[in-house]
Design a protein around this motif. Structure first.
Motif, PDB file in Angstrom:
ATOM      1  N   GLN A 141       0.841  -1.180   0.000  1.00  0.00           N
ATOM      2  CA  GLN A 141       0.000   0.000   0.000  1.00  0.00           C
ATOM      3  C   GLN A 141       0.880   1.233   0.000  1.00  0.00           C
ATOM      4  OE1 GLN A 141      -3.037  -0.277  -0.505  1.00  0.00           O
ATOM      5  NE2 GLN A 141      -3.567  -2.350   0.102  1.00  0.00           N
ATOM      6  N   ARG A 771     -10.902   3.638   4.710  1.00  0.00           N
ATOM      7  CA  ARG A 771     -10.044   2.463   4.870  1.00  0.00           C
ATOM      8  C   ARG A 771      -9.801   2.156   6.345  1.00  0.00           C
ATOM      9  NH1 ARG A 771      -4.666   0.629   4.613  1.00  0.00           N
ATOM     10  NH2 ARG A 771      -4.501  -1.244   3.311  1.00  0.00           N
ATOM     11  N   GLY A 775     -12.764  -0.116   6.047  1.00  0.00           N
ATOM     12  CA  GLY A 775     -12.040  -0.890   5.060  1.00  0.00           C
ATOM     13  C   GLY A 775     -11.115  -1.928   5.640  1.00  0.00           C
ATOM     14  N   SER A 776     -10.127  -2.302   4.844  1.00  0.00           N
ATOM     15  CA  SER A 776      -9.270  -3.430   5.187  1.00  0.00           C
ATOM     16  C   SER A 776      -8.335  -3.145   6.350  1.00  0.00           C
ATOM     17  CB  SER A 776      -8.441  -3.822   3.958  1.00  0.00           C
ATOM     18  OG  SER A 776      -7.709  -2.708   3.477  1.00  0.00           O
ATOM     19  N   ARG A 778      -9.235  -1.624   9.187  1.00  0.00           N
ATOM     20  CA  ARG A 778      -9.993  -1.258  10.379  1.00  0.00           C
ATOM     21  C   ARG A 778      -9.605  -2.070  11.611  1.00  0.00           C
ATOM     22  NH1 ARG A 778     -13.322  -4.287   7.185  1.00  0.00           N
ATOM     23  NH2 ARG A 778     -14.450  -6.030   8.161  1.00  0.00           N
ATOM     24  N   PHE A 820      -3.186   4.763   4.255  1.00  0.00           N
ATOM     25  CA  PHE A 820      -3.138   3.922   3.058  1.00  0.00           C
ATOM     26  C   PHE A 820      -2.074   2.833   3.152  1.00  0.00           C
ATOM     27  CE2 PHE A 820      -4.792   7.982   1.116  1.00  0.00           C
ATOM     28  CZ  PHE A 820      -6.084   7.508   0.956  1.00  0.00           C
TER      29      PHE A 820
END
Length: 841
Positions: A141, A771, A775-776, A778, A820
């Motif tokens: 990321q 996010r 999102g992924s 969390r 991110f």
């Protein structure tokens, strides 16, 4: 500090060489960064050799220990800003730090890639994944959407900076340009540009060691908050007084960017507080709890002394969000904190607030502090009381009460009640230490006897300070504390946590509640701030309307006026604006000089627009001389004041009328009587500034060759003839701040970058929060505090334009990148509960 935050998340890595093109790209980025930083260091106004040596050492440190980019930069960021000494507004110390870190970071990636290539060649394993090159960082990321949003916003910033440069008045380029000049757009462009430059380095560091990356972020932000709070505590102690909450004095700490108002300190506190609270909660041992706990309490004091209603809203909102997200992340194992526990502790804090208010209202700070010592003693003796039982606990308290009566004669001595209370608190501390070492019953009795003694001494302090009314208000509170100690010893279930970590957190919470009560009750200024909410909001709405009215053409609305153009547009295009003054550096036939204009409206001397330079605070006469040229007669205001940034305290002031002479420079000489200047106490020394202002409405004057001789006979001025631009000189507007700030985060982006930039910026922030919250990422342990920091910053930004402060804006952009970068935790590596027991139900 928590370790192994991302256990199981790091990818297996084997070193592999980078392609030649990637190595060349790293080198082409590293060398210009290092060279630019080195050149700026050699031009540094204060001490070029020292600045150059520091820069070289810093770059070497980042090359040797890349984690320094996080921990050291974030820790020093709120205090490493010296524009009020250097006069540099466009290039600052953060730029030198990031240039060195960026150059060293790319060289480190290049070196690791070369080393990895040699190792891979020896092992003949070309199939191993690349983990140590720029090519490898592309696999982690931020993902495609995040990269697209970041690059798009970067392009929008670049276009806005170019438009701002083109629209600005053509002026000679110099290091100390101001807000009306061409490089102001570059000043605002730098934070996001640095983020884009550093993104591959940060992504590489995260992939190599997610734990070190996360810990470095938390440690750096917590240390930075502590440094910022200590600066605010020093400022309050040096100038209005640590406990003076009535003076019209709002803390600025060491954020020089607040020289024209704004919310630099507010925004930074909103970013830092969640990390300190998170580190406090995650601490595994009482010792590990100390530093983040102290940082949290000091940060809370700094928040309160900003007297900023935005901070008072943002910090609670962000912490509530963090608590909810943290509790949700452990939902599969059962909540860490239940509603019953929250209600119980909330009622306890409410009781502490009521008790603090009752004692403080009549007994003042001294009685309240003494009562808090009793509260701490009662809470710390909880386990000892339960082992003794209610009867023997009462016997220990009674012994202390009776013994406390015996020292009545000593209370008549100067400061007697305070000295006796200090002795009682010392006796309690000694008994508590002895109990921790031996756990004997006698030490338990001694702890309760000392607590009973403190009950008596607290009552005496209330009587000594506030008279019978204070004693009457304090006695019920002290009686309740004694009954709480007895109830905790006699009831089947404990009233508060026995775990030392949770007990320390509860005591810290009680201390913060007590300080809040003192700030809210201790002076009229905070009450006035809340009483004027409606009037201030109406003024802010008018300001927003006027500001948006400067967006005239379709291109203004689509891509903005350009970065850094708000102050100039406010000055030149808003006819009804109340501008306190302005300045500009000019040069004629190789001679540099300064022009200043007076205010557009009548104002008191406290509101004047000043050009200043740091001088030592010394008692005695200051001899001032200068050359002056003006068309009409002009009245000049000249002073030396003890001040940190705004709000002069002890001052030596003179006003002098200068005769008009449009072509001839006239000499000016005067003496400032500095008899009231002291330099402050040894533990809180005061800074001072020499300042000049134009007090004639609308007048314009040219100034050159300033000389100031201090009481010790030394010449104090740097760059007195303005031969090096404005280096060493710094301007302030103590009271009137609207000409420099649009006062809203979204409108700030809209004015600079138009609707295009605002939409991309909004999408970037929402994507990061999405996010972290949904999102992924969390379930990542850091998701709660990073999202809380972002929300807190945006909340402050509802009423202030925070992106015009590069230092604070860079931290905000950095947290967006972190959002991110965080990887989701694998199911096998769900975050464990904090090691301490949950709060008792």
């Amino acid at each position: 500090m928590a370790s192994q935050l991302d256990r199981g998340m790091a990818l297996p890595a084997a070193r592999q060489g980078s392609p030649l093109a990637v190595r060349l790209l790293a080198l082409l980025i590293a060398l210009p960064c290092l060279a630019a930083g080195l050149f700026a260091a050699t031009q540094y106004p204060l001490s070029p050799p020292l600045a150059t040596a520091t820069y070289v050492v810093w770059a070497a440190l980042c090359l040797w220990r890349p984690q320094a980019l996080f921990t050291v930069t974030l820790a020093l960021l709120p205090i490493a800003g010296f524009a009020s000494w250097t006069g540099w507004l466009v290039v600052e110390e953060l730029d030198l730090a990031l240039a060195g870190a960026a150059g060293a970071g790319y060289l480190r990636i290049l070196a690791d890639g070369l080393a990895g290539g040699a190792a891979a060649g020896r092992q003949a394993r070309p199939e191993a994944p690349a983990a140590d090159s720029l090519r490898g960082t592309a696999r982690i990321q931020p993902g495609p959407l995040a990269l697209l949003l970041m690059l798009t916003f970067g392009v929008s910033c670049l276009v806005a900076a170019a438009r701002g440069f083109a629209a600005a008045e053509a002026t000679p380029l110099q290091w100390a340009q101001g807000y009306f000049e061409s490089l102001n757009g570059l000043r605002l462009f730098k934070p996001f540009a640095w983020l884009l430059i550093l993104t591959p380095i940060l992504a590489d560091r995260y992939k190599r060691d997610p734990d070190a990356f996360a810990n470095g972020l938390v440690q750096g932000m917590t240390a930075g908050l502590a440094a910022c709070a200590l600066a605010a505590i020093w400022e309050r102690a040096a100038y209005p007084g640590l406990l003076n909450f009535s003076a019209d004095y709002r803390s600025t700490a060491l954020f020089w960017e607040m020289h024209v108002g704004g919310a630099a300190l507010d925004g930074y506190l909103a970013l830092g507080m969640p990390f300190a609270v998170w580190a406090t909660w995650r601490a595994k041992t009482p010792l590990a709890l100390v530093l983040p706990g102290l940082a949290t309490m000091a940060g809370a004091y700094a928040c309160l002394t900003t007297f900023s209603r935005g901070v008072y809203l943002a910090v609670p909102v962000s912490l509530i969000l963090m608590a909810w997200l943290a509790n949700r992340s452990y939902a599969r194992q059962g909540p860490v904190v239940t509603f019953a526990a929250v209600l119980r502790n909330s009622l306890a804090m409410l009781a502490v607030a009521v008790g603090a208010w009752l004692v403080f209202a009549q007994g003042g700070y001294r009685a309240m502090a003494a009562a808090f010592c009793v509260l701490a003693a009662v809470m710390l003796t909880g386990p000892a009381g339960r082992s003794l039982g209610a009867a023997r606990t009462g016997l220990g308290l009674l012994a202390g009460l009776v013994g406390g009566m015996a020292d009545l004669a000593l209370s008549g001595l100067p400061k007697g009640p305070y000295l006796i209370h200090t002795a009682a608190a010392g006796a309690f501390a000694a008994a508590a230490i002895a109990h921790a070492l031996t756990a004997r019953a006698l030490t338990r009795y001694a702890m309760f006897a000392a607590t009973g003694w403190m009950l008596v001494t607290t009552a005496r302090i209330a009587l000594h300070w506030g008279g019978e009314s204070a004693l009457t208000a304090a006695l019920p509170v002290l009686a309740v504390l004694a009954m709480v100690a007895l109830a905790n010893a006699g009831l089947r279930g404990a009233l508060w946590a026995a775990d030392r970590r949770l007990l320390a957190m509860q005591l810290g919470g009680a201390a913060m509640v007590t300080v809040v009560v003192a700030v809210m009750s201790g002076g009229a200024y905070m009450g006035d701030r809340f009483a004027s909410v409606s009037r201030d909001f109406e003024g802010r709405m008018d300001h927003w309307s006027d500001s948006l009215g400067m967006l005239v053409t379709p291109s203004d609305w689509l891509i903005g006026k350009g970065m850094g153009q708000f102050p100039a547009n406010y000055f030149y295009h808003l006819k009804k604006s109340d501008l306190p003054g302005s300045y500009a550096w000019k040069q004629t036939d190789g001679n540099g000089y300064l022009t200043m204009t007076g205010p557009r409206y009548p104002m008191s001397w406290g509101d004047l627009f000043r050009i200043s330079q740091r001088v030592p605070a010394q008692r005695g006469p200051y001899v001032v001389s200068a050359d002056v040229r003006s068309r009409p007669d002009v009245r000049l205001h000249i002073e030396v004041c003890e001040k940190n940034l705004l709000y002069g305290q002890a001052c030596a002031v003179e006003e002098i009328e200068t005769k008009g002479s449009p072509t001839e420079w006239r000499p000016l000489t005067l003496v400032l009587d500095g008899k009231d200047l002291s330099g402050g106490a040894w533990y809180a020394p005061r800074l001072a500034m020499f300042s000049v202002a134009v007090s004639s409405n609308g007048a314009k004057v040219e100034l050159d060759n300033f000389r100031v001789q201090g009481p010790d006979g030394r010449q104090l001025m740097t760059n007195p003839g303005f031969d090096h631009g404005n280096s060493g000189w710094f301007f302030t507007s103590d009271r009137h701040h609207l000409p420099w700030h649009i006062k809203n985060l979204g409108m700030n982006v809209l004015f600079d970058q138009g609707l295009t930039g605002l939409l991309v910026f909004s999408a970037l922030v929402l994507a990061a929060l999405g996010r972290l919250v949904f999102g992924s990422a969390r379930h990542h342990p850091l998701a709660s505090c990073v999202s809380a920091a972002i929300v807190g910053f945006v909340t402050v930004g509802l009423f202030d334009s925070l992106l015009d402060v590069p230092r604070v804006a860079w931290v905000f952009y950095l947290l967006l990148l972190v959002a991110f970068l965080l990887r989701p935790v694998r199911k096998a590596a769900q975050p464990a509960r904090p090691p301490a027991e949950p709060i008792p139900q």
